[in-house]
Design an enzyme around this catalytic site. Structure first.
Site, PDB file in Angstrom:
ATOM      1  N   SER A 399       0.848  -1.186  -0.120  1.00 11.75           N
ATOM      2  CA  SER A 399      -0.096  -0.121   0.231  1.00 11.75           C
ATOM      3  C   SER A 399       0.978   1.288   0.076  1.00 11.75           C
ATOM      4  O   SER A 399       0.663   2.338  -0.593  1.00 11.75           O
ATOM      5  CB  SER A 399      -0.911  -0.018   1.023  1.00 11.75           C
ATOM      6  OG  SER A 399      -1.974  -1.119   0.890  1.00 11.75           O
ATOM      7  N   SER A 523      -2.616  -7.611  -6.316  1.00  9.05           N
ATOM      8  CA  SER A 523      -2.122  -6.645  -5.333  1.00  9.05           C
ATOM      9  C   SER A 523      -3.414  -5.612  -5.440  1.00  9.05           C
ATOM     10  O   SER A 523      -3.564  -5.121  -4.263  1.00  9.05           O
ATOM     11  CB  SER A 523      -0.831  -5.907  -5.822  1.00  9.05           C
ATOM     12  OG  SER A 523      -0.842  -5.292  -7.093  1.00  9.05           O
ATOM     13  N   ASN A 526      -6.050  -7.490  -3.175  1.00  7.41           N
ATOM     14  CA  ASN A 526      -5.662  -7.994  -1.933  1.00  7.41           C
ATOM     15  C   ASN A 526      -4.673  -7.235  -1.319  1.00  7.41           C
ATOM     16  O   ASN A 526      -4.672  -7.434   0.169  1.00  7.41           O
ATOM     17  CB  ASN A 526      -5.040  -9.653  -2.051  1.00  7.41           C
ATOM     18  CG  ASN A 526      -6.177 -10.593  -2.649  1.00  7.41           C
ATOM     19  OD1 ASN A 526      -7.137 -10.645  -2.184  1.00  7.41           O
ATOM     20  ND2 ASN A 526      -5.668 -10.908  -3.888  1.00  7.41           N
ATOM     21  N   TYR A 527      -4.038  -6.322  -1.898  1.00  9.48           N
ATOM     22  CA  TYR A 527      -2.920  -5.602  -0.951  1.00  9.48           C
ATOM     23  C   TYR A 527      -2.791  -4.107  -1.047  1.00  9.48           C
ATOM     24  O   TYR A 527      -2.473  -3.725  -0.113  1.00  9.48           O
ATOM     25  CB  TYR A 527      -1.497  -6.163  -1.539  1.00  9.48           C
ATOM     26  CG  TYR A 527      -1.088  -7.490  -1.167  1.00  9.48           C
ATOM     27  CD1 TYR A 527      -0.560  -7.778   0.039  1.00  9.48           C
ATOM     28  CD2 TYR A 527      -1.272  -8.671  -2.095  1.00  9.48           C
ATOM     29  CE1 TYR A 527      -0.337  -9.142   0.506  1.00  9.48           C
ATOM     30  CE2 TYR A 527      -0.872 -10.112  -1.519  1.00  9.48           C
ATOM     31  CZ  TYR A 527      -0.668 -10.324  -0.573  1.00  9.48           C
ATOM     32  OH  TYR A 527      -0.312 -11.406  -0.105  1.00  9.48           O
ATOM     33  N   CYS A 528      -3.407  -3.585  -1.976  1.00 11.43           N
ATOM     34  CA  CYS A 528      -3.543  -2.029  -1.945  1.00 11.43           C
ATOM     35  C   CYS A 528      -4.769  -1.589  -1.424  1.00 11.43           C
ATOM     36  O   CYS A 528      -5.882  -1.960  -1.883  1.00 11.43           O
ATOM     37  CB  CYS A 528      -3.332  -1.635  -3.563  1.00 11.43           C
ATOM     38  SG  CYS A 528      -1.859  -1.976  -4.157  1.00 11.43           S
TER      39      CYS A 528
END
Length: 568
Positions: A399, A523, A526-528
């Site tokens: 992030s 990403s 799930n990640y940002c």
DNA sequence: CATACCGACTCAGAAAGATCGTC
DNA sequence: GGACGATCTTTCTGAGTCGGTAT
């Protein structure tokens, strides 16, 4: 606390983080739960097409035929070339054929007639008229509707994957020892239903009984069954757009954000640990450094008899790292999903020295970090912050990378840019995150041809540009085909336009090549932190739909009205 | 203590399916 | 303006993480 406005949307994010946290942390995740159970795949329809053994047709009973058809359907996949896959398949199929069957070896079997049959079926399906397709789709939707939602505390919440997996051949990733094993048809008797105590239990298919019915309000699944291949539970859970899942997701990002408050201390401490006397301290310091700097997963222990041999940070072996003088370390190992991680990184001299020491006197197959394990590492992280574990670093670093990269690139954005150009700028920031997390994909099947097409386009435009420039110098006496603009002014402006077009095409080609094996969606999903993306969309006037598909917008309702100056 | 085991959840890329853009 | 191939989106299910408990 009015969280149910008139439009019927449950705006849980209007509550404080503490309230949300307490909802999720409470032992009881729901008070009432009502649903219609799960949907089973259709029964097998025999086609009576034989397998050819030694050139002669062999008729099979429906059960044998079903498994043969599973194999036939994979005839063109890479699995068919693999020894392990064939051995496991043969073992399962042989058992179904029984003793003294005509078919005695897989090598002499020819499945091509079944394969052809499947191909014809596929074509017939494809060739239906659009009316037929539409009608069938509607019918299917009507049939599935009852399973799509559960009633949780009176709210309609979407259920994910309510369709029970059909039987098939197990497709493990990488060199999975179980690939090709038969995944048997799941029966109602294999399934446990989780439902509110006072609700009617959905009826199992006629002639069957549920394996169990429970009323467990400490969990978020509506049905569970055992995956017989890996002896692990699988669950029918709520969809990512459901309020409970979205709350968890929101809190994941809040936890990652609060890592900001102690990341400096953690970094100071692990640097300190590199010079500690105790080897276990040095190993902990280096492992956390790798997790932070390289976004490695923690690497739990795996059973190499039962699973593919893949590793994460704590399970790295000596063979996976090499020292590159004077101060770099080369990593080369298979991570989750057998995706290769290959990276040479410059490290501090203390880290280099530590790793040199860890390797000394060990065999290639020995553990690099033999004094620590994921649970020790996570225990240590808990001393800095509640809920901190190794995976939080991936979310945090992903992030913060997106935030930083977008802000860096934002200066390049001008008001006359097209949406596509702005999206492409977003994607280059997104790509940095994907590279950090090592999110890969297989090169698209059409990659080579589509690069060629682009090159051809660029060439065509360049030829045209040359003609224009020539025409400006000495106007042709006779008009040439295709016609050029008439006045020098219009030629000049055309030249500018074509130059821009060529630049754009070249940029597009560059992006395509850079993204050949990089997956941006993992990403993004799930990640940002989605608020970073949404705030950027607001600032740059890009519709959110350009970056978040319908499903992703459903997943992130809580992020949609964040301020446009949101910072991670 | 460590260590094995496992329940329940998140995260992963491939494949299937839908939509889009171009000729 | 519609057929067709490229590209984007959704579905599918395998593969991780992590914390709790039994031994």
């Amino acid at each position: 606390m009015d969280t149910k406005p008139d439009d019927g949307v449950y705006k849980w994010w209007a509550q404080s983080d503490d309230t949300i946290q307490s909802i999720l942390n409470s032992d009881q995740k729901w008070q009432t739960l009502k649903h219609n159970g799960v949907l089973f795949p259709p029964d097998y329809q025999p086609h009576s097409i034989p397998v050819y053994y030694d050139g002669k047709p062999v008729k099979l009973d429906p059960e044998q035929e079903e498994v043969a058809t599973m194999y036939a359907s994979m005839l063109e996949s890479d699995y068919i070339q693999k020894k392990q896959f064939n051995e496991n398949f043969w073992a399962a199929w042989k058992e179904l054929l029984g003793k003294n069957h005509t078919i005695k070896s897989l090598a002499k079997c020819d499945f091509s007639k079944i394969w052809e049959h499947l191909l014809t079926e596929k074509e017939t399906k494809l060739n239906r008229t659009s009316e037929e397709k539409k009608a069938e789709k509607e019918l299917k939707a009507k049939f599935e509707d009852a399973y799509k939602y559960a009633l949780v505390d009176g709210r309609k919440e979407k259920v994910q994957q309510f369709k029970i997996e059909p039987p098939g051949l197990f497709r493990g990733r990488g060199t999975h020892p179980k690939m090709g094993m038969l995944k048997k048809r799941i029966q109602p008797e294999d399934i446990t239903i989780n439902i509110g105590r006072l609700e009617d239990v959905p009826p199992p298919p006629t002639g069957h009984k549920w394996g169990g019915v429970v009323s467990n309000n400490t969990v978020l699944w509506v049905a569970a069954f055992k995956d017989a291949i890996n002896n692990k539970n699988k669950y029918v859970q709520f969809a990512s757009g459901s309020s409970m899942k979205a709350m968890n997701d929101y809190l994941k990002y809040q936890t990652a954000r609060s890592l900001k408050d102690c990341i400096e201390k953690i970094r100071e401490d692990y640097k300190q640990q590199w010079t500690e006397k105790q080897e276990s301290d040095r190993q902990l310091g280096v492992a956390i450094y790798f997790i932070d700097k390289l976004a490695l997963r923690v690497g739990n222990e795996k059973d190499d008899e039962e699973e593919a041999d893949t590793v994460g940070c704590c399970s790295l072996r000596v063979e996976h790292v090499s020292l590159v003088a004077p101060s770099s370390i080369k990593f080369d190992f298979l991570g989750k999903d057998s995706i290769r991680y290959e990276n040479t990184v410059e490290v501090e001299k203390e880290v280099y020295k530590c790793v040199k020491g860890f390797i000394e006197g060990k065999k290639k197959s020995d553990m690099l970090f033999h004094k620590i394990n994921p649970s020790k590492l996570n225990d240590h992280l808990k001393s800095y912050m509640e809920k901190l574990s190794a995976k939080v670093f991936r979310t945090y670093n992903a992030s913060i990378t997106l935030d930083r990269e977008l802000k860096k690139l934002e200066r390049e954005i001008t008001s006359d840019m097209s949406v596509a150009e702005k999206v492409s700028i977003f994607n280059s920031a997104n790509r940095q995150v994907a590279i950090l997390c090592n999110h890969q994909r297989a090169a698209p099947k059409t990659f080579d041809t589509s690069v060629e097409t682009m090159e051809k386009k660029i060439e065509d435009q360049e030829t045209y540009l040359e003609r224009l420039q020539q025409a400006l110098k000495e106007p042709p006496k006779k008009p040439t085909q295709p016609l050029l603009p008439k006045t020098p002014e219009s030629i000049s402006s055309k030249i500018e336009a074509i130059k821009k077009k060529i630049d754009d095409l070249k940029q597009e080609k560059k992006m395509k090549i850079e993204n050949k094996t990089v997956s941006l969606t993992t990403s993004r999903t799930n990640y940002c932190d989605p608020r970073i993306t949404i705030a950027w969309c607001k600032r740059t006037d890009v519709p959110v739909a350009k970056l978040f598909s319908k499903t992703l917008q459903d997943k992130f309702p809580w992020a949609l009205d964040c301020p446009n100056n949101y910072t991670f």
